[in-house]
Design an enzyme around this catalytic site. Structure first.
Site, PDB file in Angstrom:
ATOM      1  N   CYS A  51      -4.143  40.699  33.093  1.00 58.46           N
ATOM      2  CA  CYS A  51      -4.797  40.316  32.288  1.00 58.46           C
ATOM      3  C   CYS A  51      -5.666  39.291  32.468  1.00 58.46           C
ATOM      4  CB  CYS A  51      -3.679  38.822  32.000  1.00 58.46           C
ATOM      5  SG  CYS A  51      -4.741  37.898  30.763  1.00 58.46           S
ATOM      6  N   CYS A  55      -6.620  32.200  33.571  1.00 58.19           N
ATOM      7  CA  CYS A  55      -5.583  31.055  34.013  1.00 58.19           C
ATOM      8  C   CYS A  55      -5.665  30.430  35.617  1.00 58.19           C
ATOM      9  CB  CYS A  55      -4.736  30.671  32.913  1.00 58.19           C
ATOM     10  SG  CYS A  55      -5.141  31.345  31.413  1.00 58.19           S
ATOM     11  N   CYS A  58      -1.297  30.702  36.709  1.00 53.78           N
ATOM     12  CA  CYS A  58      -0.694  32.084  35.912  1.00 53.78           C
ATOM     13  C   CYS A  58      -0.422  33.831  36.998  1.00 53.78           C
ATOM     14  CB  CYS A  58      -1.551  32.637  34.967  1.00 53.78           C
ATOM     15  SG  CYS A  58      -0.193  34.071  34.088  1.00 53.78           S
ATOM     16  N   CYS A  95      11.808  34.911  22.818  1.00 52.33           N
ATOM     17  CA  CYS A  95      10.069  35.010  22.571  1.00 52.33           C
ATOM     18  C   CYS A  95       9.648  35.703  23.273  1.00 52.33           C
ATOM     19  CB  CYS A  95      10.284  33.005  23.402  1.00 52.33           C
ATOM     20  SG  CYS A  95       8.518  32.617  23.247  1.00 52.33           S
ATOM     21  N   CYS A 126       9.598  34.623  17.958  1.00 47.91           N
ATOM     22  CA  CYS A 126       8.777  33.918  18.777  1.00 47.91           C
ATOM     23  C   CYS A 126       7.906  34.947  19.648  1.00 47.91           C
ATOM     24  CB  CYS A 126       8.868  32.377  19.161  1.00 47.91           C
ATOM     25  SG  CYS A 126       7.523  31.680  20.118  1.00 47.91           S
ATOM     26  N   CYS A 186       4.417  26.833  18.424  1.00 45.48           N
ATOM     27  CA  CYS A 186       4.771  26.435  19.292  1.00 45.48           C
ATOM     28  C   CYS A 186       3.483  26.179  20.421  1.00 45.48           C
ATOM     29  CB  CYS A 186       5.512  28.028  19.819  1.00 45.48           C
ATOM     30  SG  CYS A 186       5.819  27.043  21.182  1.00 45.48           S
ATOM     31  N   ARG A 258      10.411  20.514  24.746  1.00 52.29           N
ATOM     32  CA  ARG A 258      11.353  21.823  24.827  1.00 52.29           C
ATOM     33  C   ARG A 258      10.840  21.746  26.132  1.00 52.29           C
ATOM     34  NH1 ARG A 258       9.379  26.736  23.623  1.00 52.29           N
ATOM     35  NH2 ARG A 258      10.857  26.735  21.440  1.00 52.29           N
TER      36      ARG A 258
END
Ligand code: SAM
Ligand code: DTB
Ligand code: SF4
Length: 334
Positions: A51, A55, A58, A95, A126, A186, A258
């Site tokens: 990616c 972040c 991550c 998801c 999702c 979400c 969640r």
């Protein structure tokens, strides 16, 4: 009258003695949900690694040497095999995550086919694919996508310490596009990245201040992955995680809150406290996106010991009417 949840008010909640906070959260929880009912979402990484975003938490960012290889988008058949297995294990929602900054037109062609296929199995769907343009959000909604996950992660003030390649306002714009396309939102964040209690309050103030607030609110405990800048983040006091769950329940009464990444490491006792604090959803299945999750057998045993039960896929429950475009609101400490 709806009350405004300012960071000051939420910081006061987070600072309550735990029994007082739990009591408030339980009352709100029971006013809106069956407290024994827990919704199960299974995760699948349909496009892993590489990616371009930075972040700090991550494992899939190409900026960090974590040993996660970049993969191509998974074939439809393999996604459906995984989705069927999740359904057979008892999940109600599937998801799917992709390590993209944002999908391209040709990606949308493929993921809309995936949405249709997973829905046809009788699962709620999702996706979390990064930022979304309004037109891409509409195409996903037209394909039948039920939820879009896009987290604010932390307060606007702390955000720049964690991510530099996109802004808080970029995230809010994606949430607006998702809402405008008619999908359910979400959106949550991460605790344990070295943020202050004020930052946790700031995150919840942003989430609760969305109009309407998200239907689904994942609260993640940072999973410290080797090679990420947050590999050595300070230990999180697990009771502070419970406090965050309780404050999310109180500030967003009708949301599914969640208990998300990091729950395996929290252990059974703290997870039980989270359910008592108003958590009523979990990520269910042996892996999250690339890291491990609590084992299915362990979850079944825990639910049996606590007398909890998993819910059938829920009917669509919205937390309000479509919102105006949200903008970052910075609150001064009083
Ligand atoms: N690329 C998409 C995006 O960022 O929107 C989707 C996938 S991303 C992995 C989804 C969310 O997972 C992040 O926003 C973050 O809140 C959470 N997450 C990622 N790595 C994590 C970690 N190490 N610990 C806890 N939560 C994490
Ligand atoms: C969310 O809030 N947490 C999930 C989901 N949304 C996509 C992801 C957690 C990822 C944890 C680290 C990993 O396995 O990549
Ligand atoms: Fe990419 Fe999402 Fe990971 Fe950020 S959280 S690096 S956008 S996969």
């Amino acid at each position: 009258m709806t009350q405004t949840w300012t960071p000051d008010r939420i910081e006061a909640l987070l600072g309550l003695p735990l029994p007082e906070l739990m009591w408030q959260a339980q009352q709100v929880h029971r006013a809106h949900f069956d407290p024994l009912d827990v919704q199960l979402s299974s995760l699948l990484s349909i496009k892993t690694g590489g990616c371009p975003e930075d972040c700090s938490y991550c494992p899939q960012s190409s900026h960090h040497a974590t040993g996660v290889d970049a993969d191509k988008l998974m074939d439809l058949d393999l996604v459906l095999t995984n989705a069927q297995a999740a359904k057979d294990a008892g999940a109600g929602r599937f998801c799917m995550g992709a390590a993209w900054r944002e999908p391209k037109d040709r990606d949308i062609d493929k993921v809309t086919a995936i949405v249709a296929g997973v829905k046809a199995l009788g699962l709620e769907t999702c996706m979390t694919l990064g930022m979304l343009k309004p037109e891409h959000a509409r195409r996903l909604a037209d394909a039948g996508l039920d939820y879009y996950n896009h987290n604010l992660d932390t307060s606007p003030e702390f955000y720049g310490d964690i991510i530099t390649t996109r802004t808080y306002q970029d995230r809010l714009d994606t949430l607006y596009a998702v809402r405008a396309a008619g999908m359910q939102v979400c959106c949550g964040g991460i605790v344990g990245m070295g943020e202050s209690v004020r930052d946790r309050a700031g995150l919840l103030a942003q989430l609760a201040g969305l109009d309407p607030y998200p239907e689904s609110v994942p609260i993640n405990a940072l999973v410290r992955v080797g090679g990420t800048p947050l590999e050595h983040a300070p230990d999180l006091d697990p009771f502070d995680f419970v406090r965050m769950v309780a404050a999310a329940r109180i500030t967003m009464p009708r949301a599914r809150v969640r208990l998300s990444a990091g729950r395996r490491e929290l252990g059974d006792g703290i997870q039980a406290l989270c359910f008592l604090a108003g958590a009523n959803s979990i990520f269910y299945g042996d892996t999250l996106l690339v890291t491990g999750n609590a084992e299915v057998d362990a979850d079944r045993a825990l639910f049996a010991r606590l007398g909890l039960r998993s819910s059938a896929p829920s009917p669509r429950v919205e937390c309000g009417t479509p919102m105006a475009r949200p903008t970052v609101r910075l609150h001064q400490a009083s």
